[in-house]
Motif scaffolding. Structure first.
Motif, PDB file in Angstrom:
ATOM      1  N   GLU A 144      -3.597 -80.861 -74.677  1.00 39.32           N
ATOM      2  CA  GLU A 144      -2.405 -80.157 -74.205  1.00 39.32           C
ATOM      3  C   GLU A 144      -2.516 -80.134 -72.682  1.00 39.32           C
ATOM      4  OE1 GLU A 144      -0.607 -75.598 -74.380  1.00 39.32           O
ATOM      5  OE2 GLU A 144      -1.953 -76.308 -75.973  1.00 39.32           O
ATOM      6  N   LEU A 145      -1.611 -80.842 -72.012  1.00 36.73           N
ATOM      7  CA  LEU A 145      -1.722 -81.024 -70.572  1.00 36.73           C
ATOM      8  C   LEU A 145      -1.042 -79.913 -69.786  1.00 36.73           C
ATOM      9  CD1 LEU A 145      -0.983 -84.860 -70.357  1.00 36.73           C
ATOM     10  CD2 LEU A 145      -3.220 -83.738 -70.348  1.00 36.73           C
ATOM     11  N   GLU A 146      -1.552 -79.677 -68.579  1.00 33.09           N
ATOM     12  CA  GLU A 146      -0.873 -78.803 -67.633  1.00 33.09           C
ATOM     13  C   GLU A 146       0.386 -79.509 -67.139  1.00 33.09           C
ATOM     14  OE1 GLU A 146      -1.659 -75.841 -66.935  1.00 33.09           O
ATOM     15  OE2 GLU A 146      -3.815 -75.567 -67.230  1.00 33.09           O
ATOM     16  N   PRO A 147       1.420 -78.740 -66.725  1.00 35.24           N
ATOM     17  CA  PRO A 147       2.625 -79.378 -66.184  1.00 35.24           C
ATOM     18  C   PRO A 147       2.284 -80.295 -65.012  1.00 35.24           C
ATOM     19  CG  PRO A 147       3.011 -77.045 -66.572  1.00 35.24           C
ATOM     20  CD  PRO A 147       1.540 -77.276 -66.782  1.00 35.24           C
ATOM     21  N   GLY A 148       2.802 -81.516 -65.043  1.00 38.03           N
ATOM     22  CA  GLY A 148       2.572 -82.461 -63.965  1.00 38.03           C
ATOM     23  C   GLY A 148       1.303 -83.283 -64.099  1.00 38.03           C
ATOM     24  N   ALA A 149       0.451 -82.989 -65.084  1.00 38.39           N
ATOM     25  CA  ALA A 149      -0.790 -83.751 -65.256  1.00 38.39           C
ATOM     26  C   ALA A 149      -0.484 -85.163 -65.739  1.00 38.39           C
ATOM     27  CB  ALA A 149      -1.710 -83.041 -66.245  1.00 38.39           C
ATOM     28  N   ASP A 150      -1.296 -86.090 -65.311  1.00 44.52           N
ATOM     29  CA  ASP A 150      -1.125 -87.506 -65.639  1.00 44.52           C
ATOM     30  C   ASP A 150      -1.994 -87.851 -66.848  1.00 44.52           C
ATOM     31  OD1 ASP A 150      -1.341 -90.342 -65.740  1.00 44.52           O
ATOM     32  OD2 ASP A 150      -0.781 -90.469 -63.628  1.00 44.52           O
ATOM     33  N   LEU A 151      -1.361 -88.197 -67.954  1.00 50.06           N
ATOM     34  CA  LEU A 151      -2.102 -88.501 -69.183  1.00 50.06           C
ATOM     35  C   LEU A 151      -3.060 -89.668 -68.977  1.00 50.06           C
ATOM     36  CD1 LEU A 151      -2.648 -88.112 -72.209  1.00 50.06           C
ATOM     37  CD2 LEU A 151      -0.692 -89.629 -72.662  1.00 50.06           C
ATOM     38  N   GLU A 152      -2.640 -90.666 -68.214  1.00 52.33           N
ATOM     39  CA  GLU A 152      -3.499 -91.829 -68.000  1.00 52.33           C
ATOM     40  C   GLU A 152      -4.773 -91.449 -67.252  1.00 52.33           C
ATOM     41  OE1 GLU A 152      -3.299 -96.162 -65.717  1.00 52.33           O
ATOM     42  OE2 GLU A 152      -1.448 -95.176 -66.367  1.00 52.33           O
ATOM     43  N   VAL A 153      -4.652 -90.575 -66.253  1.00 52.40           N
ATOM     44  CA  VAL A 153      -5.820 -90.132 -65.495  1.00 52.40           C
ATOM     45  C   VAL A 153      -6.740 -89.296 -66.376  1.00 52.40           C
ATOM     46  CG1 VAL A 153      -6.602 -88.703 -63.564  1.00 52.40           C
ATOM     47  CG2 VAL A 153      -4.623 -90.212 -63.279  1.00 52.40           C
ATOM     48  N   VAL A 154      -6.163 -88.378 -67.142  1.00 54.76           N
ATOM     49  CA  VAL A 154      -6.954 -87.540 -68.043  1.00 54.76           C
ATOM     50  C   VAL A 154      -7.675 -88.401 -69.075  1.00 54.76           C
ATOM     51  CG1 VAL A 154      -6.818 -85.807 -69.879  1.00 54.76           C
ATOM     52  CG2 VAL A 154      -5.561 -85.466 -67.729  1.00 54.76           C
ATOM     53  N   THR A 155      -6.976 -89.374 -69.634  1.00 58.03           N
ATOM     54  CA  THR A 155      -7.584 -90.257 -70.626  1.00 58.03           C
ATOM     55  C   THR A 155      -8.772 -91.005 -70.041  1.00 58.03           C
ATOM     56  OG1 THR A 155      -5.475 -90.551 -71.788  1.00 58.03           O
ATOM     57  CG2 THR A 155      -7.177 -92.225 -72.150  1.00 58.03           C
ATOM     58  N   ARG A 156      -8.616 -91.511 -68.810  1.00 58.99           N
ATOM     59  CA  ARG A 156      -9.723 -92.238 -68.176  1.00 58.99           C
ATOM     60  C   ARG A 156     -10.929 -91.340 -67.983  1.00 58.99           C
ATOM     61  NH1 ARG A 156      -7.171 -93.869 -64.108  1.00 58.99           N
ATOM     62  NH2 ARG A 156      -7.949 -92.452 -62.505  1.00 58.99           N
ATOM     63  N   ARG A 157     -10.684 -90.083 -67.572  1.00 58.88           N
ATOM     64  CA  ARG A 157     -11.797 -89.141 -67.378  1.00 58.88           C
ATOM     65  C   ARG A 157     -12.509 -88.859 -68.702  1.00 58.88           C
ATOM     66  NH1 ARG A 157     -11.456 -85.649 -62.917  1.00 58.88           N
ATOM     67  NH2 ARG A 157     -13.401 -84.765 -63.735  1.00 58.88           N
ATOM     68  N   ILE A 158     -11.751 -88.757 -69.779  1.00 60.11           N
ATOM     69  CA  ILE A 158     -12.356 -88.511 -71.095  1.00 60.11           C
ATOM     70  C   ILE A 158     -13.238 -89.686 -71.505  1.00 60.11           C
ATOM     71  CG2 ILE A 158     -11.874 -88.257 -73.564  1.00 60.11           C
ATOM     72  CD1 ILE A 158      -9.308 -86.712 -72.730  1.00 60.11           C
ATOM     73  N   LEU A 159     -12.714 -90.883 -71.372  1.00 57.11           N
ATOM     74  CA  LEU A 159     -13.448 -92.071 -71.810  1.00 57.11           C
ATOM     75  C   LEU A 159     -14.691 -92.323 -70.972  1.00 57.11           C
ATOM     76  CD1 LEU A 159     -10.485 -94.533 -72.519  1.00 57.11           C
ATOM     77  CD2 LEU A 159     -11.695 -93.049 -74.123  1.00 57.11           C
ATOM     78  N   GLU A 160     -14.707 -91.822 -69.722  1.00 53.63           N
ATOM     79  CA  GLU A 160     -15.865 -92.000 -68.851  1.00 53.63           C
ATOM     80  C   GLU A 160     -16.943 -90.951 -69.089  1.00 53.63           C
ATOM     81  OE1 GLU A 160     -14.083 -91.790 -65.010  1.00 53.63           O
ATOM     82  OE2 GLU A 160     -13.447 -93.906 -64.988  1.00 53.63           O
ATOM     83  N   ASP A 161     -16.603 -89.880 -69.792  1.00 54.38           N
ATOM     84  CA  ASP A 161     -17.564 -88.798 -70.024  1.00 54.38           C
ATOM     85  C   ASP A 161     -18.650 -89.260 -70.994  1.00 54.38           C
ATOM     86  OD1 ASP A 161     -18.645 -86.305 -71.462  1.00 54.38           O
ATOM     87  OD2 ASP A 161     -17.457 -85.419 -69.838  1.00 54.38           O
ATOM     88  N   PRO A 162     -19.926 -88.935 -70.719  1.00 54.22           N
ATOM     89  CA  PRO A 162     -21.013 -89.342 -71.627  1.00 54.22           C
ATOM     90  C   PRO A 162     -20.826 -88.897 -73.069  1.00 54.22           C
ATOM     91  CG  PRO A 162     -21.907 -88.567 -69.548  1.00 54.22           C
ATOM     92  CD  PRO A 162     -20.437 -88.287 -69.502  1.00 54.22           C
ATOM     93  N   TYR A 163     -20.098 -87.802 -73.284  1.00 50.41           N
ATOM     94  CA  TYR A 163     -19.839 -87.350 -74.648  1.00 50.41           C
ATOM     95  C   TYR A 163     -19.087 -88.410 -75.465  1.00 50.41           C
ATOM     96  CZ  TYR A 163     -21.189 -82.373 -74.826  1.00 50.41           C
ATOM     97  OH  TYR A 163     -21.879 -81.191 -74.895  1.00 50.41           O
ATOM     98  N   PHE A 164     -18.274 -89.247 -74.789  1.00 48.70           N
ATOM     99  CA  PHE A 164     -17.380 -90.160 -75.499  1.00 48.70           C
ATOM    100  C   PHE A 164     -17.698 -91.640 -75.296  1.00 48.70           C
ATOM    101  CE2 PHE A 164     -15.122 -86.201 -74.741  1.00 48.70           C
ATOM    102  CZ  PHE A 164     -14.621 -85.921 -76.000  1.00 48.70           C
ATOM    103  N   GLN A 165     -18.655 -91.953 -74.440  1.00 49.92           N
ATOM    104  CA  GLN A 165     -18.898 -93.340 -74.074  1.00 49.92           C
ATOM    105  C   GLN A 165     -19.367 -94.219 -75.227  1.00 49.92           C
ATOM    106  OE1 GLN A 165     -21.609 -93.143 -70.760  1.00 49.92           O
ATOM    107  NE2 GLN A 165     -19.971 -92.957 -69.242  1.00 49.92           N
ATOM    108  N   HIS A 166     -19.966 -93.643 -76.246  1.00 50.27           N
ATOM    109  CA  HIS A 166     -20.580 -94.449 -77.300  1.00 50.27           C
ATOM    110  C   HIS A 166     -19.755 -94.507 -78.583  1.00 50.27           C
ATOM    111  CE1 HIS A 166     -24.044 -94.625 -74.709  1.00 50.27           C
ATOM    112  NE2 HIS A 166     -24.106 -93.312 -74.680  1.00 50.27           N
TER     113      HIS A 166
END
Length: 299
Positions: free
Chosen positions: A186-208
């Protein structure tokens, strides 16, 4: 009657709420109170329970249940151990938990305290089951399949990303120990889904793991605290092949985590000063009551 041990719950999120209940139900523990960033926020808390901003306001505290985000655990645990207070946490980054134990051990020893790290169900009790399966069949393979269910650690990691108002990470088993992550944001108003998605995929929790990010208007509408695990081992006992074992459970994730933490809190008082994983502590030390009576009942 022996004096009950006083336990403080540090943090009042998903696990903290259940930890309060688990402490209150324990026959040998007494709830000293809750420590949280905003002690004026008492929503949903019994008026008789003390809520403070610093543990020193609770008087004697014997053990602290650290119900804080995993990445805050190392710093918070060191602070409480340095004050001579035993700690229990549910640190869930598998590849780093031995390093955390090594980091906390000298602090605990210096101040005469005990820390039990990663006291949840995985890592934690599942680790104990895996060890038991392995000595029952020393050669073989154990497959651990989680879910489907909400991973609290993964969800907290996503909520910490700028632009995310709320999030839930769902673990979906593919089989043979392989998992997918479905991350509802659930994004904050004005947040960029593409940027948020990239940050998630780069997190060690999700890399594998294969990870899919799904935007939703309200995370609250899709949250389910249910989770589970299925562990299977097929191996060899001595020279006999085809020994098969199955461990399966379906649980409320934060409730079970909190209950395991309370059992570990009890066990801290039966160990010498230092830091331990659950695997290093005798199983009987997690149970309340007289040791010989427990042996007579359980053996």
């Amino acid at each position: 009657m022996a004096t009950r041990l006083r336990a403080a719950v540090i943090g009042y999120g998903n696990v903290g709420r259940y930890a309060v209940e688990a402490v209150q139900e324990a026959p040998d523990l007494e709830l000293a109170g809750i420590v949280r960033r905003d002690p004026s926020d008492r929503a949903g808390i019994d008026p008789s329970v003390a809520v403070v901003g610093h543990v020193s306001e609770l008087g004697r505290v014997d053990v602290a249940l650290l119900c804080v985000p995993t990445r805050q655990v190392p710093e918070v645990a060191q602070r409480y151990l340095a004050a001579g207070i035993n700690t229990v946490d549910s640190y869930d980054i598998h590849g780093e938990l031995v390093d955390l134990r090594r980091r906390l051990d000298p602090v605990a020893r210096e101040h005469g305290a005990v820390a039990i790290v990663s006291a949840g169900w995985d890592p934690g009790t599942d680790s104990m089951v895996r060890a038991m399966l392995e000595f029952m069949a020393p050669r073989g393979i154990t497959y651990t399949d989680f879910g489907p269910g909400m991973s609290m650690g993964h969800s907290v990691a996503v909520r910490a990303i700028p632009g995310v108002r709320d999030a839930m990470s769902l673990t979906v088993p593919v089989g043979q120990g392989v998992h997918r992550r479905l991350v509802y944001v659930e994004l904050e108003p004005g947040a960029d889904l593409e940027v948020v998605t990239r940050r998630i995929l780069e997190d060690p929790y999700f890399q594998h793991d294969e990870t899919r990010v799904i935007p939703v208007p309200s995370v609250e509408d899709v949250v389910d605290m249910g989770h589970g695990v299925r562990m299977e081992r097929k191996g060899v006992s001595g020279r006999t092949h085809n020994q098969r074992f199955l461990f399966d459970m379906r649980i409320n994730n934060p409730a079970l985590t909190a209950q395991v933490m309370v059992a570990a809190a009890r066990a801290t008082f039966r160990q010498r000063p230092g830091a331990y994983t659950m695997l290093e502590v005798p199983v009987i030390d997690y149970l309340p009551g007289d040791r010989e009576a427990l042996l007579r009942r359980l053996m």
